[in-house]
Design a protein around this motif. Sequence first.
Motif, PDB file in Angstrom:
ATOM      1  N   ARG A  35     107.583-105.506 -16.690  1.00  0.00           N
ATOM      2  CA  ARG A  35     106.535-105.182 -17.648  1.00  0.00           C
ATOM      3  C   ARG A  35     106.525-103.668 -17.884  1.00  0.00           C
ATOM      4  O   ARG A  35     107.002-102.887 -17.044  1.00  0.00           O
ATOM      5  CB  ARG A  35     105.159-105.640 -17.159  1.00  0.00           C
ATOM      6  CG  ARG A  35     104.998-107.152 -17.072  1.00  0.00           C
ATOM      7  CD  ARG A  35     105.112-107.842 -18.426  1.00  0.00           C
ATOM      8  NE  ARG A  35     104.768-109.260 -18.345  1.00  0.00           N
ATOM      9  CZ  ARG A  35     105.613-110.219 -18.022  1.00  0.00           C
ATOM     10  NH1 ARG A  35     106.871-109.918 -17.695  1.00  0.00           N
ATOM     11  NH2 ARG A  35     105.214-111.494 -17.994  1.00  0.00           N
ATOM     12  N   GLU A  36     105.957-103.282 -19.018  1.00  0.00           N
ATOM     13  CA  GLU A  36     106.025-101.879 -19.448  1.00  0.00           C
ATOM     14  C   GLU A  36     104.653-101.289 -19.774  1.00  0.00           C
ATOM     15  O   GLU A  36     104.561-100.313 -20.515  1.00  0.00           O
ATOM     16  CB  GLU A  36     106.927-101.767 -20.683  1.00  0.00           C
ATOM     17  CG  GLU A  36     108.358-102.222 -20.453  1.00  0.00           C
ATOM     18  CD  GLU A  36     109.176-102.224 -21.731  1.00  0.00           C
ATOM     19  OE1 GLU A  36     110.355-101.807 -21.693  1.00  0.00           O
ATOM     20  OE2 GLU A  36     108.631-102.652 -22.788  1.00  0.00           O
ATOM     21  N   ASP A  37     103.590-101.824 -19.201  1.00  0.00           N
ATOM     22  CA  ASP A  37     102.262-101.263 -19.454  1.00  0.00           C
ATOM     23  C   ASP A  37     102.208 -99.818 -18.964  1.00  0.00           C
ATOM     24  O   ASP A  37     102.611 -99.517 -17.836  1.00  0.00           O
ATOM     25  CB  ASP A  37     101.200-102.085 -18.737  1.00  0.00           C
ATOM     26  CG  ASP A  37     101.141-103.523 -19.223  1.00  0.00           C
ATOM     27  OD1 ASP A  37     100.196-103.861 -19.947  1.00  0.00           O
ATOM     28  OD2 ASP A  37     102.064-104.287 -18.872  1.00  0.00           O
ATOM     29  N   ILE A  38     101.710 -98.929 -19.801  1.00  0.00           N
ATOM     30  CA  ILE A  38     101.563 -97.517 -19.436  1.00  0.00           C
ATOM     31  C   ILE A  38     100.141 -97.321 -18.935  1.00  0.00           C
ATOM     32  O   ILE A  38      99.176 -97.412 -19.704  1.00  0.00           O
ATOM     33  CB  ILE A  38     101.855 -96.602 -20.641  1.00  0.00           C
ATOM     34  CG1 ILE A  38     103.269 -96.884 -21.167  1.00  0.00           C
ATOM     35  CG2 ILE A  38     101.703 -95.139 -20.251  1.00  0.00           C
ATOM     36  CD1 ILE A  38     104.375 -96.729 -20.160  1.00  0.00           C
ATOM     37  N   THR A  39      99.999 -97.042 -17.646  1.00  0.00           N
ATOM     38  CA  THR A  39      98.682 -97.027 -17.009  1.00  0.00           C
ATOM     39  C   THR A  39      98.298 -95.661 -16.453  1.00  0.00           C
ATOM     40  O   THR A  39      97.258 -95.536 -15.804  1.00  0.00           O
ATOM     41  CB  THR A  39      98.652 -98.062 -15.870  1.00  0.00           C
ATOM     42  OG1 THR A  39      99.703 -97.767 -14.932  1.00  0.00           O
ATOM     43  CG2 THR A  39      98.843 -99.477 -16.407  1.00  0.00           C
ATOM     44  N   SER A  40      99.113 -94.647 -16.687  1.00  0.00           N
ATOM     45  CA  SER A  40      98.820 -93.324 -16.135  1.00  0.00           C
ATOM     46  C   SER A  40      99.353 -92.253 -17.081  1.00  0.00           C
ATOM     47  O   SER A  40      99.891 -92.561 -18.149  1.00  0.00           O
ATOM     48  CB  SER A  40      99.469 -93.166 -14.753  1.00  0.00           C
ATOM     49  OG  SER A  40     100.872 -93.114 -14.873  1.00  0.00           O
ATOM     50  N   ASP A  41      99.230 -91.004 -16.663  1.00  0.00           N
ATOM     51  CA  ASP A  41      99.696 -89.896 -17.501  1.00  0.00           C
ATOM     52  C   ASP A  41     101.168 -89.573 -17.268  1.00  0.00           C
ATOM     53  O   ASP A  41     101.671 -88.546 -17.720  1.00  0.00           O
ATOM     54  CB  ASP A  41      98.832 -88.645 -17.273  1.00  0.00           C
ATOM     55  CG  ASP A  41      98.811 -88.206 -15.818  1.00  0.00           C
ATOM     56  OD1 ASP A  41      99.525 -88.816 -14.979  1.00  0.00           O
ATOM     57  OD2 ASP A  41      98.063 -87.266 -15.502  1.00  0.00           O
ATOM     58  N   PHE A  42     101.881 -90.447 -16.549  1.00  0.00           N
ATOM     59  CA  PHE A  42     103.328 -90.297 -16.382  1.00  0.00           C
ATOM     60  C   PHE A  42     103.953 -91.686 -16.386  1.00  0.00           C
ATOM     61  O   PHE A  42     103.257 -92.708 -16.267  1.00  0.00           O
ATOM     62  CB  PHE A  42     103.689 -89.525 -15.110  1.00  0.00           C
ATOM     63  CG  PHE A  42     103.432 -90.272 -13.825  1.00  0.00           C
ATOM     64  CD1 PHE A  42     104.471 -90.880 -13.134  1.00  0.00           C
ATOM     65  CD2 PHE A  42     102.144 -90.370 -13.296  1.00  0.00           C
ATOM     66  CE1 PHE A  42     104.246 -91.569 -11.952  1.00  0.00           C
ATOM     67  CE2 PHE A  42     101.902 -91.061 -12.114  1.00  0.00           C
ATOM     68  CZ  PHE A  42     102.950 -91.662 -11.441  1.00  0.00           C
ATOM     69  N   VAL A  43     105.273 -91.736 -16.519  1.00  0.00           N
ATOM     70  CA  VAL A  43     106.010 -93.002 -16.563  1.00  0.00           C
ATOM     71  C   VAL A  43     107.059 -92.986 -15.459  1.00  0.00           C
ATOM     72  O   VAL A  43     107.725 -91.963 -15.237  1.00  0.00           O
ATOM     73  CB  VAL A  43     106.685 -93.200 -17.938  1.00  0.00           C
ATOM     74  CG1 VAL A  43     107.458 -94.513 -17.982  1.00  0.00           C
ATOM     75  CG2 VAL A  43     105.639 -93.162 -19.044  1.00  0.00           C
ATOM     76  N   TYR A  44     107.207 -94.128 -14.768  1.00  0.00           N
ATOM     77  CA  TYR A  44     108.129 -94.206 -13.639  1.00  0.00           C
ATOM     78  C   TYR A  44     109.023 -95.423 -13.838  1.00  0.00           C
ATOM     79  O   TYR A  44     108.544 -96.553 -13.931  1.00  0.00           O
ATOM     80  CB  TYR A  44     107.334 -94.340 -12.339  1.00  0.00           C
ATOM     81  CG  TYR A  44     108.082 -93.999 -11.071  1.00  0.00           C
ATOM     82  CD1 TYR A  44     107.774 -92.836 -10.370  1.00  0.00           C
ATOM     83  CD2 TYR A  44     109.068 -94.829 -10.550  1.00  0.00           C
ATOM     84  CE1 TYR A  44     108.431 -92.519  -9.181  1.00  0.00           C
ATOM     85  CE2 TYR A  44     109.736 -94.525  -9.381  1.00  0.00           C
ATOM     86  CZ  TYR A  44     109.407 -93.362  -8.692  1.00  0.00           C
ATOM     87  OH  TYR A  44     110.061 -93.044  -7.522  1.00  0.00           O
ATOM     88  N   LEU A  45     110.342 -95.202 -13.901  1.00  0.00           N
ATOM     89  CA  LEU A  45     111.316 -96.279 -14.077  1.00  0.00           C
ATOM     90  C   LEU A  45     112.237 -96.359 -12.867  1.00  0.00           C
ATOM     91  O   LEU A  45     112.633 -95.331 -12.307  1.00  0.00           O
ATOM     92  CB  LEU A  45     112.188 -96.048 -15.313  1.00  0.00           C
ATOM     93  CG  LEU A  45     111.559 -96.024 -16.686  1.00  0.00           C
ATOM     94  CD1 LEU A  45     111.114 -94.613 -17.064  1.00  0.00           C
ATOM     95  CD2 LEU A  45     112.554 -96.520 -17.723  1.00  0.00           C
ATOM     96  N   ARG A  46     112.603 -97.608 -12.508  1.00  0.00           N
ATOM     97  CA  ARG A  46     113.630 -97.830 -11.491  1.00  0.00           C
ATOM     98  C   ARG A  46     114.622 -98.830 -12.080  1.00  0.00           C
ATOM     99  O   ARG A  46     114.273 -99.971 -12.403  1.00  0.00           O
ATOM    100  CB  ARG A  46     113.045 -98.364 -10.183  1.00  0.00           C
ATOM    101  CG  ARG A  46     111.966 -97.471  -9.582  1.00  0.00           C
ATOM    102  CD  ARG A  46     111.586 -97.931  -8.185  1.00  0.00           C
ATOM    103  NE  ARG A  46     112.550 -97.458  -7.196  1.00  0.00           N
ATOM    104  CZ  ARG A  46     112.934 -98.140  -6.125  1.00  0.00           C
ATOM    105  NH1 ARG A  46     112.497 -99.382  -5.932  1.00  0.00           N
ATOM    106  NH2 ARG A  46     113.791 -97.636  -5.260  1.00  0.00           N
ATOM    107  N   LEU A  47     115.858 -98.421 -12.202  1.00  0.00           N
ATOM    108  CA  LEU A  47     116.897 -99.242 -12.813  1.00  0.00           C
ATOM    109  C   LEU A  47     117.841 -99.726 -11.723  1.00  0.00           C
ATOM    110  O   LEU A  47     118.698 -98.988 -11.234  1.00  0.00           O
ATOM    111  CB  LEU A  47     117.635 -98.440 -13.886  1.00  0.00           C
ATOM    112  CG  LEU A  47     116.713 -97.811 -14.961  1.00  0.00           C
ATOM    113  CD1 LEU A  47     117.533 -97.112 -16.031  1.00  0.00           C
ATOM    114  CD2 LEU A  47     115.796 -98.852 -15.578  1.00  0.00           C
ATOM    115  N   HIS A  48     117.656-100.989 -11.325  1.00  0.00           N
ATOM    116  CA  HIS A  48     118.352-101.553 -10.168  1.00  0.00           C
ATOM    117  C   HIS A  48     119.669-102.225 -10.524  1.00  0.00           C
ATOM    118  O   HIS A  48     120.370-102.701  -9.633  1.00  0.00           O
ATOM    119  CB  HIS A  48     117.461-102.580  -9.474  1.00  0.00           C
ATOM    120  CG  HIS A  48     116.178-102.042  -8.937  1.00  0.00           C
ATOM    121  ND1 HIS A  48     116.092-101.262  -7.803  1.00  0.00           N
ATOM    122  CD2 HIS A  48     114.899-102.177  -9.371  1.00  0.00           C
ATOM    123  CE1 HIS A  48     114.839-100.957  -7.553  1.00  0.00           C
ATOM    124  NE2 HIS A  48     114.083-101.498  -8.501  1.00  0.00           N
ATOM    125  N   GLY A  49     119.995-102.314 -11.801  1.00  0.00           N
ATOM    126  CA  GLY A  49     121.229-102.976 -12.214  1.00  0.00           C
ATOM    127  C   GLY A  49     120.970-103.895 -13.390  1.00  0.00           C
ATOM    128  O   GLY A  49     119.954-104.595 -13.435  1.00  0.00           O
TER     129      GLY A  49
END
Length: 308
Positions: free
Chosen positions: A201-215
């Motif tokens: 999911r891609e809900d933006i819930t803060s003043d920054f964005v954090y992604l983890r791309l596991h493959g």
Amino acid sequence: MAAIHIGISGWRYTPWRGDFYPEGLPRKHELQFASRAVNSIEINGSFYALQRPERYARWYSETPHHFVFSIKAPRFITHIKRLRDVHKPLANFFASGILELKEKLGPILWQFPPNFKFDAELFEHFLEQLPHDTEQATALARQHDAHLNGHTCLKAYKKKPVRHAVEIRHESFIDPVFVRLLKRYNTALVIADTAGKWPYREDITSDFVYLRLHGAEELYASGYTPQALKRWGERIEAWHHGRQPQDPQLIAPRQKPRKCKSREVFCYFDNDIKVRAPFDARSLLERFDLHEQLSTAPGKPVVEGALP
């Protein structure tokens, strides 16, 4: 504009030696090398065991100015205690030395196991306990127990925000109540690409964005094609400019993110098994011309030759 940080989850992997890391590079110089190839690294040793202040201080000294570390919080809190009776473990974690990273301290990642179900009351109680600046973190750290045996850091070198991100792996979190809680405590929902294994999911819930791309196709192993990296780059660009992509996958579509002109973005590649992570990270850095900043960063690579 807020910054974009793109890097790798961890840096000590045997298959990387002789591939990403040049032949003959001493292990003790791997962080120095990696931190000149990407502009951020997610520390994951802290997930398995508490580290010590001297170790964090060394990592601080070995990396360039403007480098940023994110820290994976202890599984003892998320996987073993499962958020129950965690005041002392939280104090121990914040006393263990993370404040030695000073201005290089980025977000703290809280990853939950696949069998951990959403409990709104329990989860809010956990969020209430998290410090949101270094002075609060220091106050909490002072409540540590004897478990640390004197290996503590109880000093906030300068007041700065302490930010938190949550990675979910159970479908029960697909609940608008969960999104409201994250927004209330300015905590990021990790946008985690897990080859379809766990919720995305891609809900933006803060003043920054954090992604983890596991493959992309195989968890922790497969790389990202140029087309896939282009798509991730476009999404990062939208989030960075305070927008959503045109096709966001959301838990709570009616809960709009707070409006802002720019968001700081943290993106980490965790497809490390087949030595794809550092090269994929480097490709994405190049898309945003961030690799040019790396070449002029203070400190020199510890070996001769071009970085990947």
